[in-house]
Design a protein around this motif. Sequence first.
Motif, short mmCIF file in Angstrom:
data_model
loop_
_atom_site.label_atom_id
_atom_site.label_comp_id
_atom_site.label_asym_id
_atom_site.label_seq_id
_atom_site.Cartn_x
_atom_site.Cartn_y
_atom_site.Cartn_z
N SER A 58 15.19 -47.82 18.88
CA SER A 58 15.25 -48.65 20.07
C SER A 58 14.09 -49.65 20.08
N PRO A 59 14.24 -50.77 20.78
CA PRO A 59 13.15 -51.74 20.88
C PRO A 59 11.89 -51.15 21.53
N THR A 60 12.07 -50.21 22.44
CA THR A 60 10.91 -49.56 23.08
C THR A 60 10.11 -48.77 22.05
N ASP B 79 10.16 -49.24 18.78
CA ASP B 79 9.58 -50.21 17.84
C ASP B 79 8.29 -50.82 18.40
N ASN B 80 8.29 -51.17 19.66
CA ASN B 80 7.09 -51.74 20.28
C ASN B 80 5.96 -50.71 20.35
N PHE B 81 6.31 -49.45 20.61
CA PHE B 81 5.30 -48.39 20.62
C PHE B 81 4.66 -48.24 19.23
N ILE B 82 5.46 -48.23 18.19
CA ILE B 82 4.94 -48.05 16.83
C ILE B 82 4.13 -49.27 16.40
N ARG B 83 4.54 -50.46 16.80
CA ARG B 83 3.82 -51.68 16.40
C ARG B 83 2.44 -51.80 17.04
N ARG B 84 2.17 -51.00 18.05
CA ARG B 84 0.83 -51.00 18.65
C ARG B 84 -0.23 -50.52 17.67
N PHE B 85 0.17 -49.75 16.69
CA PHE B 85 -0.77 -49.10 15.79
C PHE B 85 -0.91 -49.85 14.47
N LEU C 250 5.37 -40.72 10.51
CA LEU C 250 6.31 -41.23 9.51
C LEU C 250 6.62 -42.70 9.75
N PHE C 251 6.88 -43.06 11.00
CA PHE C 251 7.20 -44.45 11.31
C PHE C 251 5.95 -45.33 11.32
N ILE C 252 4.80 -44.76 11.67
CA ILE C 252 3.56 -45.55 11.66
C ILE C 252 3.16 -45.90 10.23
N GLU C 253 3.23 -44.93 9.35
CA GLU C 253 2.70 -45.12 7.99
C GLU C 253 3.68 -45.75 7.01
N ILE C 254 4.95 -45.65 7.27
CA ILE C 254 5.94 -46.22 6.36
C ILE C 254 6.72 -47.28 7.13
N PRO C 255 6.19 -48.52 7.16
CA PRO C 255 6.79 -49.57 7.97
C PRO C 255 8.21 -49.96 7.54
N LEU C 256 8.56 -49.62 6.34
CA LEU C 256 9.90 -49.92 5.85
C LEU C 256 10.96 -49.19 6.69
N LEU C 257 10.62 -48.04 7.22
CA LEU C 257 11.58 -47.26 8.01
C LEU C 257 11.98 -47.94 9.31
N LEU C 258 11.09 -48.76 9.86
CA LEU C 258 11.46 -49.49 11.09
C LEU C 258 12.58 -50.48 10.82
N ARG C 259 12.68 -50.94 9.60
CA ARG C 259 13.76 -51.89 9.26
C ARG C 259 15.04 -51.16 8.87
N ILE C 260 14.91 -49.98 8.33
CA ILE C 260 16.08 -49.25 7.82
C ILE C 260 16.74 -48.42 8.91
N CYS C 261 15.94 -47.67 9.67
CA CYS C 261 16.46 -46.74 10.66
C CYS C 261 16.79 -47.45 11.97
N PRO C 262 17.91 -47.09 12.57
CA PRO C 262 18.23 -47.69 13.88
C PRO C 262 17.37 -47.05 14.97
#
Length: 150
Positions: free
Chosen positions: A72-74, A76-82, A58-70
């Motif tokens: 952690s930075p850890t 976020d960094n894990f998801i941004r690897r993909f 869900l977080f990998i495919e819908i990048p908008l959720l990383l901006r909306i949902c609170p």
Amino acid sequence: MTIADEFRSRNFSIYGQWAGVLCIVLCFALGIANFFNLGHILLVIFAVLCLASSFIILFIEIPLLLRICPTSPTFDNFIRRFETNYMRAGIYGVMSLIQWLSLTITDSSLIAAAVVLLIAACMYLFAGIKGQQFQSSKTLGGQGVAQMIV
């Protein structure tokens, strides 16, 4: 660009992303359905992994959720690897392999999740092999939609 235009672009990363959306729904539903299978306790573990996969996808495919949902930075960094086709093919391949391993316990509906995850992995792999740039669907919050929110 509409959804029809995205599909006509013949970019396999778009196909992979939409297969990923199907994976979200399927992994969530099958994870919950197999969670209550008390006959095989090990199958419950695979069901929990399938359910967790749905949230990761869900977080990998819908990048908008990383901006909306609170988050952690850890995380976020894990998801941004993909962000590349090969990395997405890799994560989908690993998740598919985990679900294929559930068949060693007993036959279950988790095979459907394994197949669809494998299809998504193949789409991203084909995009990488063909040298296509990763292109995120505008419908799912990519390419400028997330920037409009902030």
